[in-house]
Write an enzyme that holds these catalytic residues in place. Structure first.
Site, PDB file in Angstrom:
ATOM      1  N   GLN A 128       0.598  -1.218   0.017  1.00 47.81           N
ATOM      2  CA  GLN A 128       0.046   0.113  -0.014  1.00 47.81           C
ATOM      3  C   GLN A 128       0.859   1.263   0.056  1.00 47.81           C
ATOM      4  OE1 GLN A 128      -2.022   1.458   3.589  1.00 47.81           O
ATOM      5  NE2 GLN A 128      -3.962   1.108   2.615  1.00 47.81           N
ATOM      6  N   GLY A 129       0.900   2.034  -1.286  1.00 48.71           N
ATOM      7  CA  GLY A 129       1.615   3.335  -1.280  1.00 48.71           C
ATOM      8  C   GLY A 129       0.632   4.435  -0.807  1.00 48.71           C
ATOM      9  N   SER A 131       0.812   6.635   2.457  1.00 46.81           N
ATOM     10  CA  SER A 131       1.394   7.544   3.501  1.00 46.81           C
ATOM     11  C   SER A 131       2.458   8.198   2.638  1.00 46.81           C
ATOM     12  CB  SER A 131       1.800   6.869   4.523  1.00 46.81           C
ATOM     13  OG  SER A 131       0.885   6.413   5.221  1.00 46.81           O
ATOM     14  N   SER A 163       4.319  -1.142   3.843  1.00 45.04           N
ATOM     15  CA  SER A 163       4.513  -2.607   4.567  1.00 45.04           C
ATOM     16  C   SER A 163       4.595  -3.635   3.301  1.00 45.04           C
ATOM     17  CB  SER A 163       3.298  -3.004   5.392  1.00 45.04           C
ATOM     18  OG  SER A 163       3.072  -2.246   6.235  1.00 45.04           O
ATOM     19  N   GLU A 246      -9.596  -1.748   5.429  1.00 38.82           N
ATOM     20  CA  GLU A 246      -8.792  -1.838   6.074  1.00 38.82           C
ATOM     21  C   GLU A 246      -8.991  -1.725   7.741  1.00 38.82           C
ATOM     22  OE1 GLU A 246      -5.451   1.049   5.040  1.00 38.82           O
ATOM     23  OE2 GLU A 246      -4.151   0.008   6.546  1.00 38.82           O
TER      24      GLU A 246
HETATM   25  C1  LIG Z   1       3.442  -0.682  11.251  1.00 41.45           C
HETATM   26  C2  LIG Z   1       2.881   0.256  10.250  1.00 41.45           C
HETATM   27  C3  LIG Z   1       2.606  -0.153   9.076  1.00 41.45           C
HETATM   28  C4  LIG Z   1       2.083   0.891   8.054  1.00 41.45           C
HETATM   29  N1  LIG Z   1       2.049   0.387   6.740  1.00 41.45           N
HETATM   30  C5  LIG Z   1       1.426   1.216   5.922  1.00 41.45           C
HETATM   31  C6  LIG Z   1       1.488   1.012   4.652  1.00 41.45           C
HETATM   32  O1  LIG Z   1       1.545  -0.064   4.201  1.00 41.45           O
HETATM   33  N2  LIG Z   1       1.026   1.953   3.829  1.00 41.45           N
HETATM   34  C7  LIG Z   1       0.828   3.436   3.963  1.00 41.45           C
HETATM   35  O2  LIG Z   1       0.546   3.898   3.281  1.00 41.45           O
HETATM   36  N3  LIG Z   1       0.994   3.631   5.407  1.00 41.45           N
HETATM   37  C8  LIG Z   1       1.379   2.819   6.289  1.00 41.45           C
HETATM   38  N4  LIG Z   1       1.540   3.093   7.506  1.00 41.45           N
HETATM   39  C9  LIG Z   1       1.625   4.380   7.766  1.00 41.45           C
HETATM   40  C10 LIG Z   1       0.301   5.094   8.736  1.00 41.45           C
HETATM   41  O3  LIG Z   1      -0.737   4.953   7.948  1.00 41.45           O
HETATM   42  C11 LIG Z   1       0.793   6.369   9.053  1.00 41.45           C
HETATM   43  O4  LIG Z   1       1.902   6.222  10.220  1.00 41.45           O
HETATM   44  C12 LIG Z   1      -0.524   7.027   9.962  1.00 41.45           C
HETATM   45  O5  LIG Z   1      -1.734   7.413   9.185  1.00 41.45           O
HETATM   46  C13 LIG Z   1      -0.005   8.155  10.586  1.00 41.45           C
HETATM   47  O6  LIG Z   1       0.506   9.379   9.864  1.00 41.45           O
HETATM   48  P1  LIG Z   1       2.033   9.799  10.258  1.00 41.45           P
HETATM   49  O7  LIG Z   1       2.996   8.654  10.839  1.00 41.45           O
HETATM   50  O8  LIG Z   1       2.397  10.587   9.157  1.00 41.45           O
HETATM   51  O9  LIG Z   1       1.840  10.395  11.669  1.00 41.45           O
HETATM   52  P2  LIG Z   1       0.963  12.124  11.667  1.00 41.45           P
HETATM   53  O10 LIG Z   1      -0.178  12.205  10.803  1.00 41.45           O
HETATM   54  O11 LIG Z   1       2.227  12.967  11.470  1.00 41.45           O
HETATM   55  O12 LIG Z   1       0.748  12.249  13.156  1.00 41.45           O
HETATM   56  C14 LIG Z   1       1.583  12.541  14.127  1.00 41.45           C
HETATM   57  C15 LIG Z   1       0.607  12.800  15.414  1.00 41.45           C
HETATM   58  O13 LIG Z   1      -0.330  13.733  15.303  1.00 41.45           O
HETATM   59  C16 LIG Z   1      -1.706  13.254  15.678  1.00 41.45           C
HETATM   60  N5  LIG Z   1      -2.822  14.010  14.616  1.00 41.45           N
HETATM   61  C17 LIG Z   1      -2.526  14.325  13.387  1.00 41.45           C
HETATM   62  N6  LIG Z   1      -3.342  14.936  12.770  1.00 41.45           N
HETATM   63  C18 LIG Z   1      -4.452  15.081  13.953  1.00 41.45           C
HETATM   64  C19 LIG Z   1      -5.708  15.580  13.929  1.00 41.45           C
HETATM   65  N7  LIG Z   1      -6.429  16.161  12.970  1.00 41.45           N
HETATM   66  N8  LIG Z   1      -6.410  15.485  15.455  1.00 41.45           N
HETATM   67  C20 LIG Z   1      -5.562  14.922  16.378  1.00 41.45           C
HETATM   68  N9  LIG Z   1      -4.402  14.413  16.374  1.00 41.45           N
HETATM   69  C21 LIG Z   1      -4.021  14.529  15.280  1.00 41.45           C
HETATM   70  C22 LIG Z   1      -1.574  11.868  15.144  1.00 41.45           C
HETATM   71  O14 LIG Z   1      -2.684  11.294  15.900  1.00 41.45           O
HETATM   72  C23 LIG Z   1      -0.395  11.510  15.825  1.00 41.45           C
HETATM   73  O15 LIG Z   1      -0.210  11.280  16.996  1.00 41.45           O
HETATM   74  C24 LIG Z   1       1.960   2.227   8.399  1.00 41.45           C
HETATM   75  C25 LIG Z   1       2.301   2.522   9.987  1.00 41.45           C
HETATM   76  C26 LIG Z   1       2.684   1.553  10.708  1.00 41.45           C
HETATM   77  C27 LIG Z   1       3.003   2.112  12.227  1.00 41.45           C
END
Ligand SMILES: Cc1cc2nc3c(=O)[nH]c(=O)nc-3n(C[C@H](O)[C@H](O)[C@H](O)COP(=O)(O)OP(=O)(O)OC[C@H]3O[C@@H](n4cnc5c(N)ncnc54)[C@H](O)[C@@H]3O)c2cc1C
Length: 384
Positions: A128-129, A131, A163, A246
């Site tokens: 999944q691409g 993020s 992932s 998902e």
């Molecule tokens: C094990 C794992 C597997 C993953 N696999 C994939 C994958 O295969 N493909 C893919 O595309 N992505 C994948 N992800 C990514 C995942 O979807 C993102 O990490 C997640 O959506 C959070 O985005 P971010 O890491 O950019 O954090 P950010 O969006 O930067 O968030 C940082 C913090 O701010 C908080 N925050 C942000 N906006 C708000 C808001 N509006 N209100 C309240 N709080 C807020 C968040 O809750 C978090 O605590 C994976 C992540 C993990 C941990």
């Protein structure tokens, strides 16, 4: 809702149990966590066994290659395979649990015929691409750009936390096809072949020591326009379908596995004397109630999805929110039972405890699930 098995469901359960008892002892040993080619082969091998026995894509529609099983049969399948300790979907996670169902819901007949059978037969792996470094919770801020050149999109940008990218054949990719449109409107959903020139995969190592995910860099990678699922710039709507699978159904089998682990933790506590602690017993009892409630919620969500046309609704966010926290509490309780042994990375449950930390982030953080529950289920006003 009547939760007791019908005669037909009882028969289905008995046949499945019998099959599992026959085939599970013949599986090869599990590869080590960092042997990705080995893990891919193991997961695809199991999928092929399911396919040959008629259990692949059990609840997918028949015209998408599935068996069109009822939601209850699907839950019986999840319950029995987890109880029997059958392999987890593993590298087939994205293909089977969300890219596949999205294509089944939104793809054209040709797209369904091209991509779904190899997922079911255990021949192709998807990743999944979605993020990007600056687009996680605010996914619609994604900047990976795609512009048309003849029959292709030319795509440049980067993805992160992808992932299984190392072993994937295809990627469900979100791209910006109209940079001038409001951010939710200029996105398209593409199926990208991972062997296209211009794609570089750089694995990322997790706290638990494994390269579960990767960065993916795209430098003018060419993707046929025919690989777009849904209309151009309508990708946000298609994405909502993917995310509902998902969050709504992709984790449900794990609830059964957690109930099994809880039983093992209680047994361990009885054996090492920790069971004498009334506070710990209360904690395990509360977790038992929590996982039972989650299983009931799952049954409710799945039957609601069936009633409303097959796509799980926002109820999936309630499930995802509660499940991801309960899973962390489960492995915290395991650590309490193990005591100092919980620091040993070779000890059962230690790596699970580390990986449970990611559950409140992956597939949308808990804060985002709470926003969805507040705005879309409770009807509270949107935050600024
Ligand atoms: C094990 C794992 C597997 C993953 N696999 C994939 C994958 O295969 N493909 C893919 O595309 N992505 C994948 N992800 C990514 C995942 O979807 C993102 O990490 C997640 O959506 C959070 O985005 P971010 O890491 O950019 O954090 P950010 O969006 O930067 O968030 C940082 C913090 O701010 C908080 N925050 C942000 N906006 C708000 C808001 N509006 N209100 C309240 N709080 C807020 C968040 O809750 C978090 O605590 C994976 C992540 C993990 C941990």
């Amino acid at each position: 809702m009547d939760l007791a098995d019908t005669t037909e469901e009882e028969e289905f359960r008995a046949r499945l149990r019998e099959w599992l008892a026959k085939v599970l002892p013949s599986l090869p040993p599990k590869p080590s966590p960092d042997d990705w080619p080995g893990r891919r082969a193991y997961d695809l091998g199991w999928q092929r066994m399911l396919y040959d026995a008629g259990y692949a894509g059990l609840h997918w529609p028949v015209d998408a290659g599935g068996r069109g099983a009822t939601p209850t049969q699907h839950l019986i399948y999840l319950e029995e395979t987890e109880k029997a300790g059958a392999p987890y979907v593993g590298a087939n996670f994205v293909g089977l649990l969300h890219a596949g169902p999205t294509i089944a819901s939104e793809g054209s007949a040709e797209q369904r015929a091209r991509w779904l059978p190899p997922v079911l037969r255990g021949e192709e792996v998807w990743c999944q691409g979605f993020s990007e470094p600056d687009a996680g919770s605010d996914l619609a801020a994604l900047r990976t750009r795609a512009w048309r050149d003849g029959d292709d999109y030319v795509v440049s940008g980067s993805k992160i936390w992808t992932s299984h990218a190392e072993v994937a054949d295809w990627c469900e990719l979100l791209v910006r096809t109209d940079p001038t449109a409001p951010k939710h409107r200029g996105i398209s959903w593409l199926a990208m072949p991972m062997d296209a020139p211009g794609i570089t995969v750089r694995p990322l190592r997790t706290l638990a020591g494994s390269t579960e995910f990767a960065e993916v860099f795209l430098d003018e990678a060419r993707i046929p326009v025919a690989n777009r699922v849904g209309a151009e710039n309508d990708g946000w709507r298609v994405t909502m379908v993917t995310l509902s699978y998902e969050r709504g159904t992709a984790f449900v089998g794990e609830v059964v596995a957690c109930r099994r682990v809880l039983g093992d933790i209680a047994r361990e506590a009885r054996g090492n004397g920790r069971w004498d602690d009334a506070v710990l017993r209360r904690r395990l009892g509360r977790l038992n109630a929590e996982f039972r409630a989650l299983w009931r919620l799952t049954q409710w969500n799945v039957s609601e999805a069936q009633r409303t046309g097959g796509v799980p609704g926002v109820g999936g966010s309630v499930f995802k929110l509660r499940y991801s926290h309960a899973r962390q509490e489960l492995y915290d309780a395991a650590a309490e039972v193990l005591g100092p042994e919980a620091l040993d990375l070779g000890r059962e449950w230690t790596l699970d405890r580390l990986s449970s930390l990611s559950y409140t982030i992956a597939a949308g953080t808990s804060q985002i699930q709470r926003n969805i529950v507040a705005e879309r289920i409770l009807g509270l006003p949107k935050g600024r």
